[in-house]
Write an enzyme that holds these catalytic residues in place. Structure first.
Site, PDB file in Angstrom:
ATOM      1  N   LYS A   1      20.817  30.046 -18.540  1.00  0.00           N
ATOM      2  CA  LYS A   1      21.391  29.167 -19.064  1.00  0.00           C
ATOM      3  C   LYS A   1      21.050  27.717 -19.165  1.00  0.00           C
ATOM      4  O   LYS A   1      20.339  26.585 -19.799  1.00  0.00           O
ATOM      5  CB  LYS A   1      23.183  28.965 -19.024  1.00  0.00           C
ATOM      6  CG  LYS A   1      23.807  30.550 -19.793  1.00  0.00           C
ATOM      7  CD  LYS A   1      23.984  30.186 -20.847  1.00  0.00           C
ATOM      8  CE  LYS A   1      24.585  31.063 -21.377  1.00  0.00           C
ATOM      9  NZ  LYS A   1      24.837  31.225 -22.718  1.00  0.00           N
TER      10      LYS A   1
ATOM     11  N   SER B   1      26.447  26.790 -20.191  1.00  0.00           N
ATOM     12  CA  SER B   1      28.112  27.402 -19.514  1.00  0.00           C
ATOM     13  C   SER B   1      28.466  26.531 -17.308  1.00  0.00           C
ATOM     14  O   SER B   1      27.130  25.786 -17.486  1.00  0.00           O
ATOM     15  CB  SER B   1      27.509  28.415 -18.459  1.00  0.00           C
ATOM     16  OG  SER B   1      29.017  29.049 -17.335  1.00  0.00           O
TER      17      SER B   1
ATOM     18  N   TYR C   1      22.183  34.553 -14.362  1.00  0.00           N
ATOM     19  CA  TYR C   1      22.960  34.446 -15.667  1.00  0.00           C
ATOM     20  C   TYR C   1      22.958  32.633 -16.009  1.00  0.00           C
ATOM     21  O   TYR C   1      22.355  31.935 -16.348  1.00  0.00           O
ATOM     22  CB  TYR C   1      24.532  34.959 -15.928  1.00  0.00           C
ATOM     23  CG  TYR C   1      25.646  34.234 -16.445  1.00  0.00           C
ATOM     24  CD1 TYR C   1      24.460  34.291 -17.776  1.00  0.00           C
ATOM     25  CD2 TYR C   1      26.271  33.825 -15.902  1.00  0.00           C
ATOM     26  CE1 TYR C   1      26.017  33.670 -18.786  1.00  0.00           C
ATOM     27  CE2 TYR C   1      27.266  32.680 -16.785  1.00  0.00           C
ATOM     28  CZ  TYR C   1      26.788  33.325 -18.801  1.00  0.00           C
ATOM     29  OH  TYR C   1      27.490  32.084 -19.580  1.00  0.00           O
TER      30      TYR C   1
END
Length: 340
Positions: free
Chosen positions: A155, A126, A151
């Protein structure tokens, strides 16, 4: 060349569109998904579109015994890894859940791959790994920063694990695809984004308001240093994104180590610009209200994807109007998503 590909999270939004693209390209596909935020109906729809079905296994990437059985039973050539939790706001509220699922689950998957001598991996990363961007547009040369939410940190942790893996074992061939904001749906209207509850992403929220499922859109902040005060993002059609995964899969067939590619359009749009574009496509109004900023959000980001163009021969082809029209078609045909 026809290959057998394991797609983790393959019943989800991006996973199902990529599964479709793999099948259309002639690959055999095994989908592993725990259906936490997805529906097996998406795979039935994939079969309706292309006339071929993937092998579906309901299960979790944290289940090592299940993974070992999959690698034993199927001659897996490569893994496309989508499985993971992905809501920014939720990750701020439940960081341990995100680290346990995304990071620990990925470690179990990589251990099972190594044990089965499967060393080709395309990882769904991402743009959040860049944190507060040092420059815009964001190229792969930009340093990874301090992601603004768990989040994004999950990643980045997985990326760092994969860098270490590639150093420790030369057989690993890994693509890290840092993509921006996936939107849109298959033009058939049969598969698209079907979030649980109130959507965390902008376009599903807009389309659910437009179809009457939600009363109004919440716009999180109008005081960012952007063109109109609302957040600016690079929105990429999910069909283009799926194509990028196939291009990356082809590329790692003849490379070793880590390869990093941004997948985006290179164009940023604000929330208010997205609302206006959707209203034009759907020929309906989208009521909204301005609310407080959302924790973990940044003001703006969009991609420099020229490296993917040069090295993969990939470029986003779908316009903003395509994204809106395909999203609206999906929403009209499936007002309740896959649950109908």
């Amino acid at each position: 060349m026809k290959q057998s590909i394991l797609v983790t999270g393959g019943a989800g939004y991006i996973g199902s569109h990529t599964t479709l693209a793999l099948l259309e390209a002639g690959h055999e596909v095994v989908v592993l998904d725990n259906l936490t935020n997805s529906s097996v109906e998406s795979l039935h729809r994939v079969e309706r579109i292309c006339g071929k079905a993937p092998t579906f296994i309901q299960g979790d990437i944290r289940d090592r015994a299940l993974l070992d059985s999959i690698f034993t039973r199927y001659s897996i050539h490569a893994v496309l890894h989508f499985a993971g939790l992905k809501a920014v706001g939720e990750s701020v509220q439940q960081p341990l859940t995100y680290y346990e699922n995304n990071v620990s689950g990925s470690v179990v998957l990589f251990q099972a791959m190594a044990a089965a001598s499967v060393f080709k991996l395309v990882f769904s990363s991402s743009a959040t790994v860049y944190g507060e961007p040092q420059q815009i547009p964001i190229s792969e040369d930009c340093p990874t920063g301090v992601p603004t939410n768990p989040y994004g940190r999950s990643k980045l942790m997985i990326e760092e694990i994969l860098h270490d893996l590639a150093i420790s074992e030369s057989r690993w061939s890994i693509a890290l695809l840092r993509y921006f904001n996936p939107v849109g749906a298959h033009p058939s209207g049969l598969i698209g984004e079907d979030p649980n509850g109130i959507p965390n992403n902008l376009l599903p929220y807009i389309s659910q308001v437009a179809v009457g499922k939600l009363s109004q859109l919440s716009v999180y902040g109008d005081d960012y240093p952007t063109v109109d005060g609302t957040g600016v993002r690079d929105y990429i059609h999910v069909i283009d994104l799926a194509d990028g995964h196939l291009k990356a899969l082809d590329a790692i067939a003849s490379t070793q180590g880590i390869n990093i590619w941004n997948l985006g359009t290179g164009q940023g749009y604000s929330v208010l610009q997205m609302i206006e574009a959707f209203e034009q496509a759907a020929k309906t109004s989208v009521p909204y209200k301005i609310v407080e900023r959302r924790s973990g959000d940044i003001a703006e980001c969009w991609a420099d994807s020229s490296k993917a163009t040069t090295e993969l021969g990939w470029k986003a082809k779908h316009s903003l109007a395509d994204m809106m029209q395909d999203t609206w078609r999906w929403q009209q045909k499936n007002p309740n998503g896959f649950s109908e």
